[in-house]
Scaffold this active site. Structure first.
Site, PDB file in Angstrom:
ATOM      1  N   HIS A  57      -7.458   0.932  -6.406  1.00  0.00           N
ATOM      2  CA  HIS A  57      -7.655   0.024  -5.258  1.00  0.00           C
ATOM      3  C   HIS A  57      -8.343  -1.254  -5.781  1.00  0.00           C
ATOM      4  CE1 HIS A  57      -7.811  -1.303  -1.274  1.00  0.00           C
ATOM      5  NE2 HIS A  57      -8.688  -0.471  -0.732  1.00  0.00           N
ATOM      6  N   CYS A  95     -16.313   1.790   0.453  1.00  0.00           N
ATOM      7  CA  CYS A  95     -15.184   0.898   0.784  1.00  0.00           C
ATOM      8  C   CYS A  95     -14.778   0.994   2.240  1.00  0.00           C
ATOM      9  CB  CYS A  95     -14.000   1.218  -0.126  1.00  0.00           C
ATOM     10  SG  CYS A  95     -13.329   2.876   0.132  1.00  0.00           S
ATOM     11  N   ASP A 127     -17.255   7.545  -1.469  1.00  0.00           N
ATOM     12  CA  ASP A 127     -16.035   7.326  -0.691  1.00  0.00           C
ATOM     13  C   ASP A 127     -15.715   8.637   0.023  1.00  0.00           C
ATOM     14  OD1 ASP A 127     -13.682   6.246   0.325  1.00  0.00           O
ATOM     15  OD2 ASP A 127     -12.574   6.353  -1.568  1.00  0.00           O
ATOM     16  N   ARG A 174       0.883  -1.177   0.000  1.00  0.00           N
ATOM     17  CA  ARG A 174       0.000   0.000   0.000  1.00  0.00           C
ATOM     18  C   ARG A 174       0.910   1.213   0.000  1.00  0.00           C
ATOM     19  NH1 ARG A 174      -5.300   1.443   3.499  1.00  0.00           N
ATOM     20  NH2 ARG A 174      -6.097   0.066   1.879  1.00  0.00           N
ATOM     21  N   ARG A 176     -13.557  -8.693   1.281  1.00  0.00           N
ATOM     22  CA  ARG A 176     -12.116  -8.486   1.060  1.00  0.00           C
ATOM     23  C   ARG A 176     -11.364  -9.763   1.441  1.00  0.00           C
ATOM     24  NH1 ARG A 176     -10.049  -3.271   1.242  1.00  0.00           N
ATOM     25  NH2 ARG A 176      -8.097  -4.309   0.710  1.00  0.00           N
ATOM     26  N   GLN A 220     -10.250  -3.894  -3.515  1.00  0.00           N
ATOM     27  CA  GLN A 220     -11.547  -3.399  -3.051  1.00  0.00           C
ATOM     28  C   GLN A 220     -12.628  -3.681  -4.089  1.00  0.00           C
ATOM     29  OE1 GLN A 220     -12.242  -1.780   0.003  1.00  0.00           O
ATOM     30  NE2 GLN A 220     -14.302  -2.269  -0.683  1.00  0.00           N
TER      31      GLN A 220
HETATM   32  N1  NVA Z   1     -10.010   6.745  -1.187  1.00  0.00           N
HETATM   33  C1  NVA Z   1      -9.623   6.273   0.113  1.00  0.00           C
HETATM   34  C2  NVA Z   1      -9.811   4.792   0.218  1.00  0.00           C
HETATM   35  C3  NVA Z   1      -9.461   4.203   1.534  1.00  0.00           C
HETATM   36  C4  NVA Z   1      -9.589   2.711   1.569  1.00  0.00           C
HETATM   37  C5  NVA Z   1      -8.176   6.637   0.384  1.00  0.00           C
HETATM   38  O1  NVA Z   1      -7.345   6.508  -0.517  1.00  0.00           O
HETATM   39  O2  NVA Z   1      -7.879   7.096   1.500  1.00  0.00           O
HETATM   40  N1   CP Z   2     -11.240  -0.202   2.373  1.00  0.00           N
HETATM   41  C1   CP Z   2      -9.977  -0.288   2.790  1.00  0.00           C
HETATM   42  O1   CP Z   2      -9.034  -0.566   2.037  1.00  0.00           O
HETATM   43  O2   CP Z   2      -9.828  -0.074   4.135  1.00  0.00           O
HETATM   44  P1   CP Z   2      -8.467   0.094   4.935  1.00  0.00           P
HETATM   45  O3   CP Z   2      -7.883   1.439   4.564  1.00  0.00           O
HETATM   46  O4   CP Z   2      -8.859   0.031   6.377  1.00  0.00           O
HETATM   47  O5   CP Z   2      -7.523  -1.005   4.564  1.00  0.00           O
END
Ligand code: NVA
Ligand code: CP
Length: 301
Positions: free
Chosen positions: A128, A260, A219, A101, A288, A131
């Protein structure tokens, strides 16, 4: 043989993605808990926080008989300037797969280029994909095949929205994106969708986008890392895109609501919607686990 990476949905043929979903469903429905990944080790690198991704990958690996090593940026020498390429080469000598990540797509691509083991995208600024696999699985559990259905996104044209665009093309559903002019998905992504026969419609009017749809998605208004951009009017831009009871009422009567997570009640979604009967957000989070077990098995077998 080249490693089987799981980087983005646009790189896959639809048949492989379908197989991954089918296997995820089989794993969920209690197929014998074969320890298919016994003795395998997954390294997880987190340059950003996580609850679901971290826990679902760790639990998934353990359920399949494997184990994990979890690293945050400050635990590694990447934080002190060691390159992603060198980190990839070194980690490949210890572990069987890497889940990353990170911020930029380049970091992920460097990891995949220099690792000699499979690399999985656990979210970047741009996408992502894990997801979306869980989200398509969730939709289909409730409503049957997603092909030919209509999904509306209302909010920031962010990383998760980008993976919805990839999914729309690969799984053959219509996607209507309602985003503020200033927060649209990248033009190159929309061009890719068009060239690949995707039915992806862009608007700035959430009411128009959700009219009669099978599913409404949103989101967070501020994704991880956005706070560093120093924008001041994001909340004002996005307020008209909040998913509230009025917006949901414009969709089909039994439309699903997806997010998500993590969610911010009162910002991108009201408590009444996310905690209401149309919301399937907890199923998305659960799935997930199942679909990532399928992805891990595909990468590692
Ligand atoms: N769009 C959000 C998704 C988190 C799972 C982010 O990137 O923070
Ligand atoms: N939806 C998702 O990826 O959540 P986290 O940021 O908690 O991993």
């Amino acid at each position: 043989m080249a490693s089987r990476h799981f980087l983005d949905l646009d790189q896959f043929d639809a048949g492989t993605l379908r197989k991954l979903l089918d296997q995820g469903r089989a794993l969920k429905s209690g197929a014998p808990p074969a320890k298919k990944l016994a003795g395998k080790m997954l390294a997880m690198l987190f340059d950003k926080p996580s609850t679901r991704t971290r826990v679902s990958f760790e639990v998934g690996m353990k359920q399949l008989g494997g184990d994990v090593v979890i690293l945050s940026q400050r635990d590694t020498q990447i934080g002190r300037g060691e390159t992603v390429a060198d980190t990839a080469r070194v980690l490949s000598r210890y572990v069987d797969a890497i889940m990353m990540r990170t911020t930029t797509r380049k970091n992920l691509e460097d990891m995949a280029r220099y690792a000699t083991v499979p690399v999985i995208n656990g979210l970047t600024d741009d996408s992502h994909p894990c997801q979306l696999m869980a989200d398509v699985m969730t939709f289909e559990e409730r409503r049957g095949p997603i092909a030919g259905k209509v999904v509306a996104w209302s909010g920031d044209g962010n990383n998760v929205a980008a993976s919805w665009v990839h999914a729309a093309v690969k799984f053959g559903f219509e996607l209507r994106l309602a985003c503020p002019r200033e927060l649209m998905p990248p033009p190159a992504l929309l061009d890719w969708a068009r060239k690949n026969g995707g039915k992806v419609i862009v608007t700035h009017d959430p009411q128009q986008a959700v009219a009669g749809v099978d599913c409404v998605v949103t989101d967070a208004w501020l994704s991880m890392g956005d706070e560093k951009k120093g924008e001041t009017n994001r909340h004002n831009l996005l307020a008209p895109f909040r998913v509230d009871e009025r917006l949901m009422a414009a969709a089909k009567k039994d439309a699903l609501f997806m997010h998500c997570l993590p969610a911010h009640r009162g910002e991108e979604v009201t408590g009444g919607v996310i905690d209401g009967p149309q919301s399937v957000v907890w199923d998305e989070a659960e799935n997930r686990l199942h679909v990532q077990k399928s992805i891990l098995t595909w990468c590692l077998e």
